[in-house]
Write a protein that holds these residues in place. Structure first.
Motif, short mmCIF file in Angstrom:
data_model
loop_
_atom_site.label_atom_id
_atom_site.label_comp_id
_atom_site.label_asym_id
_atom_site.label_seq_id
_atom_site.Cartn_x
_atom_site.Cartn_y
_atom_site.Cartn_z
N ARG A 174 -1.67 15.50 -39.87
CA ARG A 174 -2.50 14.46 -39.27
C ARG A 174 -1.71 13.17 -39.12
O ARG A 174 -1.00 12.74 -40.01
N ARG A 175 -1.84 12.57 -37.94
CA ARG A 175 -1.23 11.26 -37.68
C ARG A 175 -2.16 10.18 -38.21
O ARG A 175 -3.37 10.28 -38.08
N THR A 176 -1.58 9.16 -38.76
CA THR A 176 -2.37 8.01 -39.17
C THR A 176 -1.79 6.79 -38.48
O THR A 176 -0.58 6.65 -38.35
N GLY A 177 -2.67 5.95 -38.01
CA GLY A 177 -2.23 4.75 -37.32
C GLY A 177 -2.04 3.61 -38.30
O GLY A 177 -2.21 3.77 -39.51
N PRO A 178 -1.72 2.45 -37.78
CA PRO A 178 -1.58 1.28 -38.66
C PRO A 178 -2.93 0.92 -39.26
O PRO A 178 -3.97 1.12 -38.64
N LEU A 179 -2.90 0.40 -40.46
CA LEU A 179 -4.13 0.01 -41.14
C LEU A 179 -4.58 -1.35 -40.65
O LEU A 179 -3.79 -2.27 -40.47
N GLU A 180 -5.88 -1.47 -40.43
CA GLU A 180 -6.49 -2.74 -40.03
C GLU A 180 -6.93 -3.48 -41.29
O GLU A 180 -7.56 -2.90 -42.16
N GLU A 181 -6.56 -4.74 -41.38
CA GLU A 181 -7.01 -5.54 -42.52
C GLU A 181 -8.47 -5.91 -42.29
O GLU A 181 -8.84 -6.41 -41.23
#
Length: 139
Positions: free
Chosen positions: A74-81
């Protein structure tokens, strides 16, 4: 490689080995996993054991599968603060089927719920990092 006398089931040992390959970067996000037959041969187990391992990894959100295609990491994107207001109640739970569909959450990923007197928001746990306001150290 696998310990057949271990208290851990063979499928769990295979799942752990694959998870370690993901963590180490040997199987990076988006990469296609070997076929069930190849994994069964590599780990010297039956295809049923491999299927059980894949089911465990899918439910933990490590891999994704699509009908007619091989499983992939699974790809994970950047985390949103995500700022958390003072006095907010933050909980985590598994999403309902409707929430999973609406928020496009893969199986195995929990939901973060932020609740105040004025509002409630829901966020996939694999896409956010909670940020609390700095403590007021006052005079």
């Amino acid at each position: 490689m696998l310990d057949r006398r271990s208290v851990h089931a063979l499928y769990r040992q295979v799942a752990n080995a694959l998870q370690e390959r993901v963590r180490s970067g040997d199987l990076p996000p988006g990469s296609v996993l070997p076929s069930e037959a190849a994994l069964a041969e590599q780990y010297e187990v039956s295809r049923d054991v491999v299927r059980d391992a894949m089911t465990a990894l899918r439910s933990e959100g490590v891999i994704v599968t699509e009908r007619g295609r091989r499983s992939r990491v699974r790809r994970t994107g950047p985390l949103e603060e995500l700022p958390v207001p003072p006095a907010a109640q933050v909980t985590a739970r598994m999403p309902t089927a409707e929430e999973r569909h609406d928020l496009r959450i893969v199986p195995g990923v929990p939901l973060i719920v932020i609740r105040t007197d004025e509002f409630e928001t829901r966020h996939p746990a694999d896409r956010v990092v909670l940020v609390t306001p700095p403590e007021d150290r006052g005079a």
